[in-house]
Design a protein around this motif. Structure first.
Motif, PDB file in Angstrom:
ATOM      1  N   THR A  71      -2.540   1.161  -0.295  1.00  0.00           N
ATOM      2  CA  THR A  71      -3.001   0.323   0.208  1.00  0.00           C
ATOM      3  C   THR A  71      -2.729  -0.974   1.014  1.00  0.00           C
ATOM      4  O   THR A  71      -1.901  -1.117   0.719  1.00  0.00           O
ATOM      5  N   THR A  72      -3.644  -1.331   2.053  1.00  0.00           N
ATOM      6  CA  THR A  72      -2.840  -2.155   3.110  1.00  0.00           C
ATOM      7  C   THR A  72      -3.231  -3.615   2.058  1.00  0.00           C
ATOM      8  O   THR A  72      -2.320  -4.597   2.053  1.00  0.00           O
ATOM      9  N   GLY A  73      -3.925  -3.208   0.496  1.00  0.00           N
ATOM     10  CA  GLY A  73      -4.085  -4.522  -0.459  1.00  0.00           C
ATOM     11  C   GLY A  73      -2.112  -4.985  -1.225  1.00  0.00           C
ATOM     12  O   GLY A  73      -2.064  -6.322  -0.961  1.00  0.00           O
ATOM     13  N   GLN A  74      -2.043  -3.181  -1.109  1.00  0.00           N
ATOM     14  CA  GLN A  74      -0.755  -3.503  -1.565  1.00  0.00           C
ATOM     15  C   GLN A  74       0.254  -4.273  -0.728  1.00  0.00           C
ATOM     16  O   GLN A  74       1.485  -4.711  -0.700  1.00  0.00           O
ATOM     17  N   ALA A  75       0.349  -3.473   0.299  1.00  0.00           N
ATOM     18  CA  ALA A  75       0.691  -3.979   1.235  1.00  0.00           C
ATOM     19  C   ALA A  75       1.048  -5.623   1.825  1.00  0.00           C
ATOM     20  O   ALA A  75       2.336  -5.527   2.008  1.00  0.00           O
ATOM     21  N   GLU A  76       0.753  -5.707   2.073  1.00  0.00           N
ATOM     22  CA  GLU A  76      -0.172  -7.290   2.234  1.00  0.00           C
ATOM     23  C   GLU A  76       0.861  -8.318   0.531  1.00  0.00           C
ATOM     24  O   GLU A  76       1.924  -9.101   0.953  1.00  0.00           O
ATOM     25  N   ALA A  77       0.638  -7.838  -0.462  1.00  0.00           N
ATOM     26  CA  ALA A  77       1.399  -7.966  -1.583  1.00  0.00           C
ATOM     27  C   ALA A  77       2.245  -7.946  -1.655  1.00  0.00           C
ATOM     28  O   ALA A  77       3.513  -8.634  -1.966  1.00  0.00           O
ATOM     29  N   ASP A 155      -7.142  13.824   0.249  1.00  0.00           N
ATOM     30  CA  ASP A 155      -8.227  12.879   0.634  1.00  0.00           C
ATOM     31  C   ASP A 155      -8.390  11.245   0.628  1.00  0.00           C
ATOM     32  O   ASP A 155      -8.323  10.818   1.360  1.00  0.00           O
ATOM     33  N   VAL A 156      -8.059  11.724  -0.344  1.00  0.00           N
ATOM     34  CA  VAL A 156      -7.603   9.078  -0.434  1.00  0.00           C
ATOM     35  C   VAL A 156      -6.465   8.594   0.046  1.00  0.00           C
ATOM     36  O   VAL A 156      -6.725   8.217   0.698  1.00  0.00           O
ATOM     37  N   TYR A 157      -5.109  10.469   0.416  1.00  0.00           N
ATOM     38  CA  TYR A 157      -4.734   9.768   1.529  1.00  0.00           C
ATOM     39  C   TYR A 157      -4.960   8.845   2.628  1.00  0.00           C
ATOM     40  O   TYR A 157      -4.651   7.929   2.969  1.00  0.00           O
ATOM     41  N   ALA A 158      -5.905  10.558   3.174  1.00  0.00           N
ATOM     42  CA  ALA A 158      -5.961   9.618   5.124  1.00  0.00           C
ATOM     43  C   ALA A 158      -6.701   8.526   4.204  1.00  0.00           C
ATOM     44  O   ALA A 158      -7.248   8.090   5.312  1.00  0.00           O
ATOM     45  N   GLN A 159      -7.891   8.881   3.165  1.00  0.00           N
ATOM     46  CA  GLN A 159      -8.760   7.099   3.245  1.00  0.00           C
ATOM     47  C   GLN A 159      -7.920   6.254   3.138  1.00  0.00           C
ATOM     48  O   GLN A 159      -8.250   5.230   3.907  1.00  0.00           O
ATOM     49  N   GLN A 160      -7.506   5.806   2.586  1.00  0.00           N
ATOM     50  CA  GLN A 160      -6.834   4.477   1.854  1.00  0.00           C
ATOM     51  C   GLN A 160      -5.431   4.474   1.996  1.00  0.00           C
ATOM     52  O   GLN A 160      -4.848   2.921   2.193  1.00  0.00           O
ATOM     53  N   THR A 161      -4.332   5.501   2.593  1.00  0.00           N
ATOM     54  CA  THR A 161      -2.968   5.135   2.489  1.00  0.00           C
ATOM     55  C   THR A 161      -2.826   4.954   4.451  1.00  0.00           C
ATOM     56  O   THR A 161      -2.236   4.646   4.679  1.00  0.00           O
ATOM     57  N   SER A 162      -3.418   6.253   4.747  1.00  0.00           N
ATOM     58  CA  SER A 162      -3.256   5.846   6.224  1.00  0.00           C
ATOM     59  C   SER A 162      -3.330   5.107   6.586  1.00  0.00           C
ATOM     60  O   SER A 162      -2.918   5.045   7.572  1.00  0.00           O
ATOM     61  N   PRO A 163      -3.837   4.412   6.646  1.00  0.00           N
ATOM     62  CA  PRO A 163      -4.131   2.910   7.464  1.00  0.00           C
ATOM     63  C   PRO A 163      -3.287   2.488   7.660  1.00  0.00           C
ATOM     64  O   PRO A 163      -2.822   1.216   8.656  1.00  0.00           O
ATOM     65  N   LEU A 164      -1.600   2.588   6.330  1.00  0.00           N
ATOM     66  CA  LEU A 164      -0.407   2.311   6.804  1.00  0.00           C
ATOM     67  C   LEU A 164       0.375   2.332   7.883  1.00  0.00           C
ATOM     68  O   LEU A 164       0.662   1.318   8.170  1.00  0.00           O
ATOM     69  N   ILE A 165      -0.131   3.704   7.969  1.00  0.00           N
ATOM     70  CA  ILE A 165       0.824   3.727   9.233  1.00  0.00           C
ATOM     71  C   ILE A 165       0.820   3.054  10.981  1.00  0.00           C
ATOM     72  O   ILE A 165       1.527   2.690  11.679  1.00  0.00           O
ATOM     73  N   ALA A 166      -1.166   2.922  11.232  1.00  0.00           N
ATOM     74  CA  ALA A 166      -0.550   1.287  12.102  1.00  0.00           C
ATOM     75  C   ALA A 166      -0.173   0.431  11.708  1.00  0.00           C
ATOM     76  O   ALA A 166       0.520  -0.214  12.675  1.00  0.00           O
ATOM     77  N   TYR A 167      -0.731   0.279  10.594  1.00  0.00           N
ATOM     78  CA  TYR A 167      -0.408  -1.182   9.527  1.00  0.00           C
ATOM     79  C   TYR A 167       1.453  -2.066   9.965  1.00  0.00           C
ATOM     80  O   TYR A 167       1.920  -2.772  10.207  1.00  0.00           O
TER      81      TYR A 167
END
Ligand code: AMP
Length: 197
Positions: A71-77, A155-167
């Motif tokens: 998740t982006t929260g995990q990436a920030e942490a 589905d969870v990957y698509a919603q919560q994890t895939s934004p990390l690609i752009a991140y």
């Protein structure tokens, strides 16, 4: 393959959580229902696991994070933790595999209960059904490798994890590897992008 080539540990949050579930620790008890349902374990729990693990002695020369951040929260942490430890990420790899191919790979996945070796009922079948070629141990299936749960995990990957690609693209760290290629070609591609990191 990567841990052998680079001589650094693989830190898999999924493996650490499954071990905690097996041991019945308070963290395992908390995580089990999220994992069985194919959802994500709360950020706070997995961030704590990684923070603790990164400070262990075997991580001083490097490490491979597997299944984290999700998740982006995990990436920030993670960014904050690495800054405190004066470490940084060299590369983030996105392994790209078609949805139906993923479902086929995961539904057929089996693991030796004793030595952890992985098999696939169709693509990498053991000599004797249900028995590990290496140690003779019993082959087991992960609780969350049932098709309905796998589709939910995707589905969870698509919603919560895939934004990390752009991140990570923005951070200039992202490399994509075609996970539809034969296994040896995927390994070569991984080594190429990691050596360039
Ligand atoms: P994995 O072994 O990476 O497929 O992870 C199995 C399950 O463990 C996931 O479906 C989640 O329930 C949980 N899990 C593993 N890593 C994380 C993470 N970084 N964040 C949240 N949940 C995780």
């Amino acid at each position: 393959m990567l841990t052998e080539r680079f001589g650094i540990p693989q830190i898999s949050t999924g493996d650490i959580l499954r071990a905690a579930v097996k041991e019945g620790t308070p963290m395992g008890v908390k995580a089990k229902s999220f994992m069985d349902a194919g959802g994500l374990v709360p950020d706070q729990v997995v961030i704590g696991i990684v923070q603790e693990r990164l400070q262990q002695q075997d991580c001083t020369k490097g490490f491979i994070l597997d299944g984290f951040p999700r998740t982006t929260g995990q990436a920030e942490a993670l960014k904050e933790t690495l800054a405190l430890l004066q470490k940084n990420l060299d590369r983030v790899v996105s392994l790209e595999v078609d949805t139906e191919a993923l479902v086929a790979r995961l539904t057929g996945r089996r693991t030796c209960k004793d030595c952890g070796r992985g098999f696939h009922v169709q693509f990498d079948a053991p000599k004797v059904e249900g028995v590990c070629d290496s140690c003779g141990g019993p082959l087991v299936q992960r609780d969350d490798d049932q098709e309905a749960t796998i589709r939910h995990r995707l589905d969870v990957y698509a919603q919560q994890t895939s934004p990390l690609i752009a991140y990570y693209q923005n951070e200039g760290l992202l490399a994509s590897v075609d996970g539809m290629l034969p296994m040896t070609a995927v390994q070569e591609a991984l080594l190429t992008v990691l050596r360039a990191g």
